[in-house]
Design a protein around this motif. Structure first.
Motif, mmCIF file in Angstrom:
data_model
loop_
_atom_site.group_PDB
_atom_site.id
_atom_site.type_symbol
_atom_site.label_atom_id
_atom_site.label_comp_id
_atom_site.label_asym_id
_atom_site.label_seq_id
_atom_site.Cartn_x
_atom_site.Cartn_y
_atom_site.Cartn_z
ATOM 1 N N LEU A 24 1.196 -0.842 -0.272
ATOM 2 C CA LEU A 24 -0.108 -0.237 -0.392
ATOM 3 C C LEU A 24 0.812 1.333 -0.095
ATOM 4 N N GLU A 25 1.949 1.123 0.595
ATOM 5 C CA GLU A 25 2.410 2.002 1.223
ATOM 6 C C GLU A 25 3.563 2.358 -0.032
ATOM 7 N N GLU A 26 3.791 1.282 -1.667
ATOM 8 C CA GLU A 26 4.401 1.613 -2.334
ATOM 9 C C GLU A 26 3.435 1.743 -3.291
ATOM 10 N N PHE A 27 1.999 1.929 -3.257
ATOM 11 C CA PHE A 27 1.626 2.398 -4.301
ATOM 12 C C PHE A 27 1.166 3.592 -3.743
ATOM 13 N N VAL A 28 0.783 4.251 -2.343
ATOM 14 C CA VAL A 28 0.469 5.678 -2.536
ATOM 15 C C VAL A 28 2.272 6.443 -2.563
ATOM 16 N N GLY A 29 3.402 5.518 -2.809
ATOM 17 C CA GLY A 29 4.356 6.624 -2.673
ATOM 18 C C GLY A 29 4.904 7.094 -1.676
ATOM 19 N N VAL A 30 3.889 7.140 -0.128
ATOM 20 C CA VAL A 30 4.766 7.737 0.963
ATOM 21 C C VAL A 30 4.682 6.545 2.311
ATOM 22 N N PRO A 31 5.514 6.119 3.384
ATOM 23 C CA PRO A 31 5.181 5.595 4.122
ATOM 24 C C PRO A 31 4.100 6.263 4.845
#
Length: 302
Positions: A53-60
């Motif tokens: 999910l973090e990879e998808f949104v691009g932020v931690p």
């Protein structure tokens, strides 16, 4: 359940709601381990879902430490949207899952068997009014199932179709009935050929009873004197009581009249006649669907 999302490399990626649920579980439970227990999965599986999910949104989205997992600033911004996404998905699922089950049943099955089955099924679910029953002909029940207008068809015969799954449901006995004043009324058992000497009420070609008679008499079925086509078992019973002829019906449909003495039940010398009843449902019906649950219930109740 997933949502399409554009990304820098072109094309579309998908927001996975399972990953969103995992994020919410981690925040609500305060850690990976507790989230895994809530979701009934392993801790590595939770960590992997959160990472994707973090990879998808691009932020931690989550700060992970030994004491407690808490949202980052971006996680705080994402949190209300995540809750809204899951709530929307739940509402969408409820629209479908709370829909009433539509059962089309052929006349005899719909009148004499289906109502009691539905009553017990709804009582077991504790959801009265879950099932809509439509009593119709075998032909119309099959057509409604194929057209998607019915979730379940309860019929006296089946018809091959790639979209429909049929299961033999129960074997029901057919009996000959006569009015109390009929010449054969005093006989307990008659030869099959005796039916050729008297008018037969109902049993026209294409009906469930007509198919049973055709199977019983074979080439001689054309010699049967099918006198009247009345359209319902109730009308057939009244015609037989009035002395207009004999008929062949399901034993369960005349139990009360035989007990009261208004109709006489005759056995055939050669052998008892049985007819298989069928349950039809969409071949692609999920195992968790209400249609599958109802079909399983009917089969277990046979």
């Amino acid at each position: 359940m997933e949502r399409l999302w554009p990304h820098k490399g072109g094309g579309m990626r998908m927001l996975n709601l399972s990953q969103v649920q995992t994020f919410l579980a981690v925040i609500d439970e305060g850690g990976i381990q507790s989230a895994a227990e809530r979701l009934a999965c392993s801790q590595p599986a939770v960590s992997q879902q959160l990472r994707k999910l973090e990879e998808f949104v691009g932020v931690p989205l989550v700060v992970r430490n030994r004491s407690r997992a808490v949202p980052t600033r971006d996680g705080d911004l994402f949190l209300p949207k995540a809750r809204s996404l899951i709530a929307s998905a739940d509402r969408a699922r409820a629209v479908v899952s709370d829909r009433r089950l539509v059962v089309h049943a052929s006349g005899n099955v719909g009148v004499y068997l289906a109502p009691r089955l539905i009553a017990v099924f709804e009582r077991d679910l504790d959801r009265p009014g879950t099932v809509d029953l439509v009593i119709t002909t075998n032909r119309h029940a099959v057509d409604a199932l194929i057209a998607g207008e019915a979730d379940i068809a309860l019929t006296e015969w089946s018809e091959d179709h790639p979209a429909v799954e049929w299961q033999g449901w129960r074997r029901e006995k057919l009996v000959v009935i006569a009015g109390p004043d009929h010449p054969l009324a005093k006989e307990r058992c008659i030869p099959r050929q005796a039916l050729l000497d008297h008018p037969i009420i109902g049993g026209e070609p294409g009906t469930g009873t007509g198919r049973a008679l055709a199977g019983m008499f074979g080439p001689d079925a054309g010699r049967l004197r099918v006198a009247r086509q009345l359209g319902s078992t109730a009308a057939v019973k009244e015609a037989v009581k009035a002395g207009l002829g004999l008929s062949v019906v399901f034993a369960y449909s005349v139990a009360e009249e035989v007990k009261a003495g208004t109709l006489t039940m005759l056995e055939l010398e050669e052998a008892d006649i049985f007819k298989t009843l069928f349950i039809g449902l969409g071949r692609e019906s999920p195992q968790s669907s209400m249609a599958r649950r109802f079909a399983t219930f009917c089969l277990a109740s046979a």
